[in-house]
Design a protein around this motif. Structure first.
Motif, short mmCIF file in Angstrom:
data_model
loop_
_atom_site.label_atom_id
_atom_site.label_comp_id
_atom_site.label_asym_id
_atom_site.label_seq_id
_atom_site.Cartn_x
_atom_site.Cartn_y
_atom_site.Cartn_z
N GLN A 211 -101.02 35.66 -52.00
CA GLN A 211 -100.94 36.92 -52.76
C GLN A 211 -102.01 37.04 -53.84
OE1 GLN A 211 -99.77 34.27 -53.98
NE2 GLN A 211 -98.01 34.49 -55.32
N LEU B 279 -105.30 38.26 -52.72
CA LEU B 279 -105.45 39.71 -52.54
C LEU B 279 -106.07 40.35 -53.79
CD1 LEU B 279 -104.94 41.92 -50.46
CD2 LEU B 279 -102.68 42.28 -51.46
N SER C 164 -109.33 42.60 -53.63
CA SER C 164 -108.90 43.98 -53.86
C SER C 164 -110.07 44.96 -53.96
CB SER C 164 -108.03 44.07 -55.12
OG SER C 164 -108.78 43.70 -56.25
N LEU D 195 -110.87 45.94 -50.49
CA LEU D 195 -109.69 46.53 -49.85
C LEU D 195 -109.46 47.97 -50.32
CD1 LEU D 195 -107.25 46.11 -47.94
CD2 LEU D 195 -105.92 45.60 -49.98
N VAL E 156 -104.41 42.60 -42.82
CA VAL E 156 -104.63 41.71 -43.97
C VAL E 156 -103.30 41.01 -44.25
CG1 VAL E 156 -105.28 41.58 -46.40
CG2 VAL E 156 -106.35 43.30 -44.90
N SER F 75 -101.16 38.93 -46.52
CA SER F 75 -101.10 38.49 -47.91
C SER F 75 -99.72 37.85 -48.09
CB SER F 75 -101.28 39.68 -48.85
OG SER F 75 -101.05 39.28 -50.19
N SER G 291 -96.89 42.02 -52.84
CA SER G 291 -97.95 42.68 -52.06
C SER G 291 -97.53 44.05 -51.54
CB SER G 291 -98.40 41.79 -50.90
OG SER G 291 -99.00 40.62 -51.40
N ALA H 74 -99.89 47.45 -51.33
CA ALA H 74 -100.04 48.36 -50.20
C ALA H 74 -99.89 49.80 -50.67
CB ALA H 74 -99.01 48.03 -49.13
N VAL I 3 -97.55 48.66 -44.91
CA VAL I 3 -97.24 47.24 -45.08
C VAL I 3 -96.05 46.86 -44.21
CG1 VAL I 3 -95.86 47.70 -47.18
CG2 VAL I 3 -96.71 45.39 -46.75
N ILE J 249 -101.41 45.96 -44.39
CA ILE J 249 -101.05 44.67 -45.00
C ILE J 249 -99.83 44.11 -44.27
CG2 ILE J 249 -100.14 43.57 -47.09
CD1 ILE J 249 -101.97 45.30 -48.74
N ARG K 242 -97.05 41.17 -44.93
CA ARG K 242 -96.70 40.36 -46.10
C ARG K 242 -95.48 39.48 -45.80
NH1 ARG K 242 -92.68 40.57 -50.72
NH2 ARG K 242 -91.15 41.45 -49.35
#
Lengths: 195, 596
Positions: free
Chosen positions: B77, B80, B84, B87, B101, B103, B118, B122, B129, B157, B159
């Motif tokens: 995490q 990320l 960022s 992203l 991605v 995370s 995370s 998102a 996510v 994302i 997660r």
């Protein structure tokens, strides 16, 4: 279908992960659904580690709820005590009585040697004790501790997995040159477990 | 064939099944095993890499995804945060091939600096996510994530949390790998060059699209409801769903709703499932994300539902949930009597504390000790960093004054040097962390005239996360032998005042090197070079001779876990000792032998 919750606990570096993988693989070989969870990361460096092995279709959570473990395989006496609340009233614990002394104990000179833990567990009951380190030294290396304890658990009947299934998995996972010694450690443990 | 794998293994196998073409990441617990698993299974034709950091990984993957390839990026995490910058922009530009991605969040936190969520990232980036609740599900869901990414041309994302990453289960592994066929990059400056005008246009498009994705997610296979329609219901996500499911299997009269796609929130699904529900308990970790979505929904649609969770203090704000904590919350919610405690715990003897420590024989212990000895009696700032060597903070070394984030040791030492010209500022940074984010800090320090000593603890691996290779090791994840990038050559190239390489296990030389650097002005570096003991196994052992006066200086000064007290006497645990010889060099009466 078997339903069994097994908690393996010890100190990072003692080989708990291999023990949990052998149990999981053997339980699957016998046709069971298995989930397990391990401690990985910073705590591995000499901290308390646990593996939760859950056998059966009804286990959704990766971690055993308190009071539900059928078996604890304890690599260190204080780590068994640390996790004793997981053990069900009918469950059994296999306890290596040889202590791993933390740096904090050496620095403070507290004299921790595990004996107080073993005394507590004796009073509580439901435990099988063995000096795993002394048993392994007979075989030439403390590196067999995990397999020895696995043998004790198997011999006690608490694992619910056939002996041959376990030795089959040990053979698959242990390097050739240590195979014989590990099988010997397992059988020595098995005899201790049978009492 | 069925394989018993870690959740991270399941994610890797799912990505391979989805035909992923490029996979990259930076190691970080609990995410590291994803890239490593890909390396162990058939992946002919896939580009696999440990990138120098998460930002680099995400950018490499972006170009692949622009080209129509499927790309996977993995990180923890806090990684990320590093990634960022690309992203946030990539969310505006979008992708052609599927890009996921991963995370990995770490409730607890067990092995992290933060308890960040995370799912919030998102929403912040306005991209979907996925939140798996088991390894089996992660295997399926990562494949869905690639499909949705491609369908909506947006990065997504994925997660998982620690318990999913490090849980084991059986999943279907394929013995062959079929990569996605893709057309390659088609130049389109109007699409791939981010300018304010493009961002404005795409911002509107994204908001409109996210409403459609929320609708799409309303029929997503992992957004589920089970149990009977009831006035009291439970909403859960991630691993908390499994804890709730385990408890509610004995209470089928209570409805259990699970949301696996927290953003864009599946509103129609939730409105459907909330019909008749008067009280709802939300079970989730890290932040009250789902809980807040319900509050928004309730306001928007004037729903009459009482919502319990973290915001009402019914669920702990911090830390992990567990089968037991969820059980306690739900017993209270359902008005059930609290089950009797089965094990008495009050008579348990006091347990020894067992904080994680540097391994016996770890060269980092010797490096810290050398600096400590050399700087005795002087005013110092010891700026630590992220890696095994953060454990240098433990007693008796006590050699980490600050630890903030990857790479911050170098730049923070610089900061201290500017506010206090008297004190001596040191940065401690590992070799992998140096490549990840230490390098730019060194340039900054030289350019801005800092007075610091940088201690590079070079054990030739990324030890904490499981010994991954890095640019200095001379091999990469494609299995190739590569040019070893030399840290001393880099530092000399930057133009440091002094660069010394020393073996930390040679205490006198190491202390001398520290003294020499500390006495000089400017930016200096000492490379403490000695391999990680978990990689280079040693058969040497130290032994204590009869001349030992039992002064315990070895224990008091080094804190090595191989040195213990038995019946009040110092002993060496031969199963732990690597024969590093630090204790032998500390011993005032030369009673310890057996080292090199």
């Amino acid at each position: 279908m078997m339903k069994k919750d097994i908690l393996i606990c010890g100190v990072g570096g003692q080989g708990t992960v291999l023990a949990s993988r052998i149990i999981a693989a053997a339980a699957m070989t016998e046709g069971n659904t298995v989930h397990s969870a391990e401690t990985i990361g910073m705590a591995q460096r000499g901290g308390p580690v646990t593996s939760h092995v859950r056998i059966g279709d009804e286990a959704y959570s990766p971690l055993i709820p308190l009071g539900k473990a059928d078996l604890i395989i304890g690599f260190e006496p204080s780590e068994v005590v640390r996790n004793i609340a997981y053990l069900s009233p009918e469950g059994i614990a296999v306890v290596n009585t040889a202590a791993v002394k933390p740096v904090t104990a050496s620095l403070s000179g507290s004299g921790y040697d595990g004996s107080e833990m073993t005394a507590y567990l004796k009073k509580r009951g439901g435990c099988i004790f063995a000096d795993g380190v002394a048993e392994c030294e007979k075989l030439g290396s403390v590196k067999f501790l995990n397999i020895l304890l696995l043998g004790i658990a198997a011999g006690s009947g608490g694992l619910g997995i056939e002996k041959d299934t376990l030795t089959g998995e040990i053979e698959k996972r242990v390097p050739e040159k240590f195979r014989e010694a590990n099988l010997k450690a397992f059988m020595n443990g098995y005899e201790i477990g049978r009492g | 064939m069925k394989e018993y794998v870690m959740g991270n293994g399941a994610i890797a196998l799912g990505a391979l099944k989805a035909g992923v073409n490029v996979a990259c990441g930076y190691p970080g617990t609990p995410s590291s095993e994803i890239i490593e698993t890909i390396a162990k299974y058939p992946h002919e034709g896939l580009h696999l890499e440990w990138s120098v950091n998460e930002k680099a990984a995400l950018e490499v993957a972006s170009a692949a995804a622009y080209s129509g390839a499927r790309a996977l990026v993995t990180m923890k995490q806090v990684g990320l945060n590093v990634a960022s910058d690309p992203l946030m922009s990539l969310a505006y530009v979008g992708v052609e091939g599927g890009m996921v991605v991963v995370s990995a969040d770490d409730p607890g936190p067990i092995s992290s600096q933060t308890e960040q969520d995370s799912r919030r990232f998102a929403e912040f980036a306005r991209i979907p996510v996925f939140d798996p609740s088991s390894p089996e599900e992660a295997f399926e869901m990562i494949q869905d994530a690639f499909d949705y990414s491609e369908k909506y041309k947006t990065p997504v994302i994925f997660r998982p949390t620690t318990r999913v990453d490090h849980g084991y289960a059986s999943v279907e592994a394929s013995d062959s790998y079929v990569p996605k066929q893709f057309e390659g990059f088609k130049k389109d400056a109007g699409r791939f060059v981010i300018f304010p005008r493009l961002s404005y246009k795409n911002h509107g498009m994204i908001e409109e699209r996210n409403v459609r994705i929320g609708e799409d997610f309303s029929s997503y296979r992992f957004n589920t409801a089970e149990g009977e329609a009831s006035e009291k219901a439970v909403l859960a996500g991630g691993i908390s769903y499994m804890y709730a499911k385990e408890f509610l299997k004995d209470h089928p009269e209570v409805k259990l709703i699970r949301v696996a796609t927290p953003y864009p929130f599946p509103e129609s699904f939730m409105l459907r499932e909330l019909k008749g529900v008067k009280e709802l308990t939300c079970l989730e970790e890290l932040s009250p994300y789902l809980e807040e979505q319900i509050l928004k929904l309730a306001g928007k649609h004037a729903l009459s539902v009482k919502v319990f969770g973290k915001l009402t203090q019914h669920v702990a704000a911090m830390g992990e949930n567990s089968a037991d904590s969820v059980k306690a919350v739900l017993e209270r919610f359902l008005g059930l009597p609290e089950a009797e405690k089965k094990t008495r715990t009050e008579d348990i003897p006091p347990l020894p504390a067992r904080p994680p420590v540097l391994c016996a024989g770890c060269p980092h212990r010797a490096s810290f000790y050398a600096v400590k000895k050399a700087m005795e009696g002087q005013k110092t700032y010891y700026c630590g960093d992220i890696g095994c060597y953060t454990l240098g903070n433990a007693m008796p070394l006590d050699m980490v004054d600050t630890c903030l984030c990857m790479g911050a040791g170098v730049t923070m030492a610089q900061g201290f040097s500017h506010v206090d010209r008297e004190g001596k500022a040191f940065a401690f940074i590992g070799d992998s962390t140096f490549f990840a984010s230490g390098l730019t800090g060194v340039v900054n320090a030289v350019y801005n005239e800092a007075d610091i000593t940088i201690c590079i603890l070079d054990n030739s691996t990324t030890a904490m996360t499981g010994h991954q290779p890095h640019p200095g090791t001379g091999r990469n994840m494609m299995g190739h032998v590569t040019q070893k990038i030399s840290i001393p050559a880099i530092l000399e190239g930057i133009g440091l005042a002094k660069v010394i390489t020393v073996d930390p296990l040679d205490l006198n030389k190491a202390v001398a090197a520290v003294k020499e650097c500390a006495a000089m002005e400017g930016v200096k570096a000492i490379i403490f070079k000695s391999p990680c003991i978990a990689i280079e196994k040693s058969s040497k052992k130290c032994t204590i001779g009869e001349s030992c006066i039992n002064c315990k200086k070895c224990i008091r000064e080094t804190g090595c876990p191989a040195l213990t007290l038995t019946d009040g006497k110092v002993c060496i645990d031969a199963s732990l000792c690597t024969g590093c010889g630090l204790c032998a060099q500390v011993c005032p009466v030369s009673a310890i032998g057996g080292a090199s």
